[in-house]
Design a protein around this motif. Structure first.
Motif, PDB file in Angstrom:
ATOM      1  N   GLN A 146     -45.431   4.345  18.714  1.00 19.45           N
ATOM      2  CA  GLN A 146     -44.365   5.195  19.212  1.00 19.45           C
ATOM      3  C   GLN A 146     -43.035   4.472  19.251  1.00 19.45           C
ATOM      4  OE1 GLN A 146     -45.531   6.575  23.060  1.00 19.45           O
ATOM      5  NE2 GLN A 146     -47.137   8.018  22.260  1.00 19.45           N
ATOM      6  N   SER A 188     -36.971   3.904  13.606  1.00 20.01           N
ATOM      7  CA  SER A 188     -36.902   4.092  12.147  1.00 20.01           C
ATOM      8  C   SER A 188     -36.024   5.273  11.787  1.00 20.01           C
ATOM      9  CB  SER A 188     -38.312   4.266  11.588  1.00 20.01           C
ATOM     10  OG  SER A 188     -38.990   5.338  12.222  1.00 20.01           O
ATOM     11  N   CYS A 220     -41.595   4.291  15.718  1.00 20.90           N
ATOM     12  CA  CYS A 220     -41.123   5.608  15.245  1.00 20.90           C
ATOM     13  C   CYS A 220     -39.737   5.882  15.782  1.00 20.90           C
ATOM     14  CB  CYS A 220     -42.091   6.703  15.670  1.00 20.90           C
ATOM     15  SG  CYS A 220     -43.621   6.684  14.739  1.00 20.90           S
TER      16      CYS A 220
END
Length: 309
Positions: A303, A309, A306
């Motif tokens: 998580q 990014s 993510c």
């Protein structure tokens, strides 16, 4: 007292120049004494009594003399009886016995007959039987031998007094006193012997009574002992039964204990197995928890990545 009641004996010494002169009479007495030794009075069927009469030298001539004296005694009988009872009634104890069981007048009548029988000069079975009866009566009313002997001595004293009052010749007096004494002695022998027989009979009866009482007590004790024995046997049987029950209970308890011990051993094994399984589950849980933790960490890292990014 008027004409001498023993005048027939005085006549023996009052005549001269015949066979009944004083000298010849004295000789006759000696002959009688010698004859008495060889011809004492005998009773058929009474061997021991015959020996008693032989010992006191009671002869047929003595009995014959008593028969000759009897009329004179009958004339003096009231005096003899009164003198006798004057001495007896002087004793409170004897008077009490008389008044309790009879009366003075009745006993005087009996004594009158008794004395006349003595001087009847007839010692036979009936004479002896009556003396035994007198003894039984004396024993039954509680007259002790010592009082009987004392009373009899008084009677003998009265006879002596009458003889001495009515005779004046010493040879005659002596012969009469000796003769009367012999028969009175025989009377006492018969009565005292019957006293002794009655005493023996009483002791035998007392012995039988005590023996029967003892038998009864022994029977009662035996019955109680039997009952006690029965109760004891019952108690022993009950105790044995209780003991058997205790033994069976103990055996059941022991069996149960063994079974419990076996169950306990099985339970211990199961517990050990369960403990092992629990440990395995704990280890697996720990590993699972570690894996979940790692998975959670990995998820958090993903998580984060993510977001950047």
């Amino acid at each position: 007292m008027g004409k001498c009641p023993f005048s027939f004996l005085h006549a023996l010494t009052a005549r001269n120049n015949n066979v009944d002169s004083p000298a010849s009479h004295s000789l006759d007495l000696k002959h009688q004494s010698k004859y008495a030794e060889e011809s004492f009075h005998k009773l058929e069927g009474y061997d021991e009594l015959n020996e008693q009469m032989r010992m006191i030298d009671l002869s047929e001539s003595d009995l014959n003399l008593l028969r000759r004296v009897k009329p004179s005694v009958e004339k003096n009988i009231d005096y003899i009886i009164d003198q006798f009872y004057n001495s007896v009634l002087g004793m409170d104890k004897l008077e009490a016995i008389i008044l309790e069981h009879s009366s003075i007048e009745r006993l005087k009548t009996t004594l009158r007959e008794h004395i006349i029988e003595i001087f009847a000069g007839k010692v036979d079975e009936e004479y002896i039987s009556k003396r035994m009866k007198f003894a039984n009566i004396h024993k039954r009313v509680g007259l002790e031998p010592k009082w009987y002997l004392s009373a009899f001595q008084n009677l003998q004293n009265v006879f002596k007094q009458v003889i001495y009052n009515e005779t004046h010749d010493d040879n005659i007096r002596l012969h009469l006193v000796k003769t009367v004494t012999k028969l009175l002695n025989l009377e006492q022998q018969l009565v005292l012997e019957e006293y002794e027989k009655e005493n023996v009979k009483e002791k035998e009866q007392q012995y039988l009574l005590v023996k029967n009482e003892l038998k009864q007590k022994i029977a009662e004790f035996s019955s109680e002992l039997i009952d006690f024995s029965i109760d004891t046997n019952a108690a022993v049987k009950q105790l044995v039964a209780s003991s058997n029950e205790v033994s069976r209970t103990f055996q059941r308890t022991a069996t149960s204990a063994v079974e419990s011990q076996g169950l306990a051993a099985d339970g211990h094994e199961h517990l050990d197995s369960l403990t092992g399984q629990i440990n395995l589950i704990y280890q697996s849980t720990s590993q699972m928890e570690h894996s979940v933790q790692e998975l959670s960490n990995s998820s958090n890292q993903i998580q984060k990545n993510c977001k950047f990014s």
